[in-house]
Write a protein that holds these residues in place. Structure first.
Motif, PDB file in Angstrom:
ATOM      1  N   THR A  77       0.845  -1.189   0.000  1.00 55.74           N
ATOM      2  CA  THR A  77       0.000   0.000   0.000  1.00 55.74           C
ATOM      3  C   THR A  77       0.877   1.234   0.000  1.00 55.74           C
ATOM      4  OG1 THR A  77      -1.719  -1.151   1.270  1.00 55.74           O
ATOM      5  CG2 THR A  77      -1.801   1.251   1.244  1.00 55.74           C
ATOM      6  N   HIS A  78       0.654   2.109  -0.978  1.00 57.43           N
ATOM      7  CA  HIS A  78       1.426   3.340  -1.070  1.00 57.43           C
ATOM      8  C   HIS A  78       1.200   4.165   0.186  1.00 57.43           C
ATOM      9  CE1 HIS A  78       3.376   6.820  -2.731  1.00 57.43           C
ATOM     10  NE2 HIS A  78       3.511   6.273  -3.915  1.00 57.43           N
ATOM     11  N   ALA A  79       2.306   4.638   0.815  1.00 58.99           N
ATOM     12  CA  ALA A  79       2.187   5.299   2.116  1.00 58.99           C
ATOM     13  C   ALA A  79       2.985   6.587   2.186  1.00 58.99           C
ATOM     14  CB  ALA A  79       2.615   4.346   3.228  1.00 58.99           C
ATOM     15  N   GLN A  80       3.178   7.244   1.065  1.00 60.88           N
ATOM     16  CA  GLN A  80       3.884   8.525   1.103  1.00 60.88           C
ATOM     17  C   GLN A  80       3.106   9.534   1.936  1.00 60.88           C
ATOM     18  OE1 GLN A  80       5.781   9.706  -2.531  1.00 60.88           O
ATOM     19  NE2 GLN A  80       5.435  11.879  -2.131  1.00 60.88           N
ATOM     20  N   VAL A  81       1.769   9.497   1.834  1.00 58.85           N
ATOM     21  CA  VAL A  81       0.901  10.263   2.725  1.00 58.85           C
ATOM     22  C   VAL A  81       0.236   9.241   3.644  1.00 58.85           C
ATOM     23  CG1 VAL A  81      -1.098  11.795   2.894  1.00 58.85           C
ATOM     24  CG2 VAL A  81       0.530  12.077   1.012  1.00 58.85           C
ATOM     25  N   GLY A  96       9.480   0.895  -1.399  1.00 55.24           N
ATOM     26  CA  GLY A  96       9.126  -0.258  -2.204  1.00 55.24           C
ATOM     27  C   GLY A  96       9.176   0.019  -3.686  1.00 55.24           C
ATOM     28  N   PRO A  97       8.200  -0.489  -4.465  1.00 51.40           N
ATOM     29  CA  PRO A  97       8.195  -0.285  -5.915  1.00 51.40           C
ATOM     30  C   PRO A  97       8.340   1.187  -6.282  1.00 51.40           C
ATOM     31  CG  PRO A  97       6.519  -1.875  -5.315  1.00 51.40           C
ATOM     32  CD  PRO A  97       7.066  -1.320  -4.021  1.00 51.40           C
ATOM     33  N   ARG A  98       9.132   1.442  -7.298  1.00 48.12           N
ATOM     34  CA  ARG A  98       9.403   2.782  -7.823  1.00 48.12           C
ATOM     35  C   ARG A  98      10.176   3.640  -6.826  1.00 48.12           C
ATOM     36  NH1 ARG A  98       4.350   1.406  -8.361  1.00 48.12           N
ATOM     37  NH2 ARG A  98       3.512   2.973  -6.899  1.00 48.12           N
ATOM     38  N   GLY A  99      10.737   3.021  -5.788  1.00 50.95           N
ATOM     39  CA  GLY A  99      11.473   3.771  -4.790  1.00 50.95           C
ATOM     40  C   GLY A  99      10.587   4.640  -3.927  1.00 50.95           C
ATOM     41  N   THR A 100       9.292   4.344  -3.879  1.00 49.60           N
ATOM     42  CA  THR A 100       8.339   5.151  -3.127  1.00 49.60           C
ATOM     43  C   THR A 100       7.975   4.461  -1.816  1.00 49.60           C
ATOM     44  OG1 THR A 100       6.520   4.156  -4.383  1.00 49.60           O
ATOM     45  CG2 THR A 100       7.381   6.263  -5.174  1.00 49.60           C
ATOM     46  N   VAL A 101       7.453   5.242  -0.875  1.00 45.53           N
ATOM     47  CA  VAL A 101       7.139   4.731   0.462  1.00 45.53           C
ATOM     48  C   VAL A 101       5.906   3.824   0.392  1.00 45.53           C
ATOM     49  CG1 VAL A 101       6.605   5.342   2.840  1.00 45.53           C
ATOM     50  CG2 VAL A 101       8.128   6.812   1.483  1.00 45.53           C
ATOM     51  N   HIS A 102       6.023   2.637   0.949  1.00 41.96           N
ATOM     52  CA  HIS A 102       4.945   1.657   0.954  1.00 41.96           C
ATOM     53  C   HIS A 102       4.821   1.014   2.332  1.00 41.96           C
ATOM     54  CE1 HIS A 102       4.786   1.873  -3.412  1.00 41.96           C
ATOM     55  NE2 HIS A 102       3.829   0.971  -3.431  1.00 41.96           N
ATOM     56  N   LEU A 103       3.656   0.448   2.586  1.00 40.68           N
ATOM     57  CA  LEU A 103       3.467  -0.492   3.676  1.00 40.68           C
ATOM     58  C   LEU A 103       3.497  -1.901   3.106  1.00 40.68           C
ATOM     59  CD1 LEU A 103       0.493   1.110   5.672  1.00 40.68           C
ATOM     60  CD2 LEU A 103       2.944   1.387   6.084  1.00 40.68           C
ATOM     61  N   PHE A 104       4.117  -2.822   3.857  1.00 36.70           N
ATOM     62  CA  PHE A 104       4.119  -4.245   3.506  1.00 36.70           C
ATOM     63  C   PHE A 104       3.790  -5.059   4.751  1.00 36.70           C
ATOM     64  CE2 PHE A 104       7.336  -2.560   0.477  1.00 36.70           C
ATOM     65  CZ  PHE A 104       6.698  -2.905  -0.700  1.00 36.70           C
ATOM     66  N   PRO A 105       3.217  -6.262   4.566  1.00 36.70           N
ATOM     67  CA  PRO A 105       3.116  -7.169   5.715  1.00 36.70           C
ATOM     68  C   PRO A 105       4.528  -7.505   6.198  1.00 36.70           C
ATOM     69  CG  PRO A 105       1.745  -7.926   3.879  1.00 36.70           C
ATOM     70  CD  PRO A 105       2.628  -6.841   3.348  1.00 36.70           C
ATOM     71  N   THR A 106       4.762  -7.363   7.473  1.00 36.80           N
ATOM     72  CA  THR A 106       6.105  -7.611   8.001  1.00 36.80           C
ATOM     73  C   THR A 106       6.563  -9.030   7.682  1.00 36.80           C
ATOM     74  OG1 THR A 106       5.636  -6.049   9.778  1.00 36.80           O
ATOM     75  CG2 THR A 106       7.524  -7.487  10.077  1.00 36.80           C
ATOM     76  N   ARG A 107       5.639  -9.979   7.704  1.00 36.21           N
ATOM     77  CA  ARG A 107       5.996 -11.373   7.430  1.00 36.21           C
ATOM     78  C   ARG A 107       6.563 -11.560   6.034  1.00 36.21           C
ATOM     79  NH1 ARG A 107       0.055 -11.376   7.423  1.00 36.21           N
ATOM     80  NH2 ARG A 107      -0.663 -11.529   5.253  1.00 36.21           N
ATOM     81  N   ASP A 108       6.175 -10.678   5.101  1.00 37.97           N
ATOM     82  CA  ASP A 108       6.624 -10.795   3.712  1.00 37.97           C
ATOM     83  C   ASP A 108       7.836  -9.926   3.405  1.00 37.97           C
ATOM     84  OD1 ASP A 108       4.493 -12.501   3.269  1.00 37.97           O
ATOM     85  OD2 ASP A 108       3.197 -10.936   2.448  1.00 37.97           O
TER      86      ASP A 108
END
Length: 388
Positions: free
Chosen positions: A45-49, A84-96
């Motif tokens: 999930t994109h998380a820049q904002v 993450g993708p494109r060098g932009t801020v993302h959320l990821f599941p920690t397990r992954d």
């Protein structure tokens, strides 16, 4: 790339829209999923904002609020915020995270757009990345504290103010900060007052080991195709900001795990066996926040089908919050918060039926619940520009 089945499944664009809405929990919010499950289903999930990320996740979870997302991130640590993708801020599941880090680390190096007097040599890049990893191993540091630690470990050259920034100049080392996140040396820590902090993801995943590269790349392709498929190597490359040839070779190497389908005559790919589509046509009115609608577009083209009619000229050129009707962009919206109140302005670009207007009002109420504020929704012209 070889085809596994003898008969190629044929899908309509409407079926693809319905499939994507369902995969993103936009057909109906999930009753049982946790925030990490939703983020995993979205391939990050994109998380820049951050408020937009909280809203994007909350809209997909029945009864959830921004507090649930914050607890998953900062208390449970079931989510991690990094690059993450494109060098932009993302959320990821920690397990992954080990899978994402390994896959992102395997991307071909991107071109450095900085001038010779700004860019760093390959050796300097590696020195800065090692310094970041060492400084954050057992600590949470603000950007200034991290900068001091990097300069102390590398040399004064890393702190040279040579990078044009918003209202000044940034130190040289910051040009690889996104790379530190993608390599697993850095993630975001909890805010210290109003200041952002950074830490090592190994503090949240103690004892974790790097993933196998082939397994990691397979995971990212499968995650992408689950959320945005059917798709092509070119679209995957666009979403990941990777060379098209590299993406094509990757899809070829995974030929045994993928299956070709046709979407109204055009070839595309899904994970092998994952060809089911919802029986019902795409339906629903949704208010997608900043970067959610952008990811919805970047994840799978063609834009002329996602942004039909007036949406192509009004919404597509900028990063607006979008009004989604039956799986296509049909308007834009903006919210302004004042204390406990949120004023929501929605600009539809199509005529809404009475039932769609009722659903839009429900979406406005839901936005207020998620952001823990009292909403007031009006139909009107959005006068602000797209979020940069």
């Amino acid at each position: 790339m070889s085809d596994r089945p003898t008969e190629v499944p044929c899908l309509s664009w409407a079926e693809v829209r319905a499939r994507r809405l369902e995969r993103h929990a936009l057909t109906a919010p999930s009753e049982n999923a946790r925030p990490a499950d939703i983020v995993g289903a979205m391939a990050g999930t994109h998380a820049q904002v951050m408020s937009a990320a909280e809203l994007a996740i909350g809209l997909r979870l029945a009864g959830a609020t921004r507090t649930d997302v914050r607890e998953a991130l900062w208390t449970e640590h079931s989510l991690v915020k990094t690059f993450g993708p494109r060098g932009t801020v993302h959320l990821f599941p920690t397990r992954d995270l080990p899978l994402w880090v390994t896959a992102l680390s395997a991307l071909p190096p991107s071109q450095n757009g900085f001038s010779d007097d700004v860019r760093m040599s390959p050796g300097q890049v590696e020195a800065v990345l090692a310094a970041i990893a060492d400084a954050l191993r057992d600590d949470e540091l603000t950007i200034d504290e991290l900068g001091d630690a990097v300069v102390h470990r590398t040399g004064p050259w890393a702190g040279d103010l040579v990078m044009p920034a918003f209202q000044g100049m940034w130190p040289r080392w910051r040009q690889v900060m996104h790379l530190a996140g993608m390599r697993g040396a850095l993630c975001f820590g909890p805010n210290r007052g109003r200041k952002v902090t950074y830490t090592s993801p190994s503090r949240w995943l103690p004892g974790s080991e790097p993933a196998d590269t082939s397994a990691a790349l397979s995971h990212v392709v499968r995650s992408y195709l689950h959320a945005y498929g059917p798709a092509t190597p070119r679209r995957f490359a666009h979403w990941l900001s990777a060379p098209v040839r590299w993406a094509s070779d990757l899809f070829e190497s995974l030929a045994g795990e993928l299956q070709r389908v046709e979407v109204e005559g055009a070839s595309a790919w899904v994970t092998a066996g994952d060809t089911e589509v919802p029986s019902a046509p795409p339906r629903g009115v949704r208010l997608l926040p900043y970067f959610d609608g952008y990811a919805y577009r970047v994840g799978n083209q063609p834009p002329e089908l996602l942004y039909p009619g007036r949406a192509a000229g009004r919404v597509l050129p900028g990063n607006f919050q979008v009004l989604l009707v039956d799986g296509v962009v049909a308007g834009l919206w903006h919210q302004r918060r004042s204390g406990r109140r949120i004023d929501i302005t929605v600009e539809p670009l199509v005529r809404l039926t009475a039932s769609q207007r009722d659903e839009l009002d429900h979406q406005g109420e839901r936005v207020g619940e998620i952001l823990e504020a009292r909403p007031r929704l009006t139909i009107g012209v959005v006068t602000v520009g797209g979020h940069a």
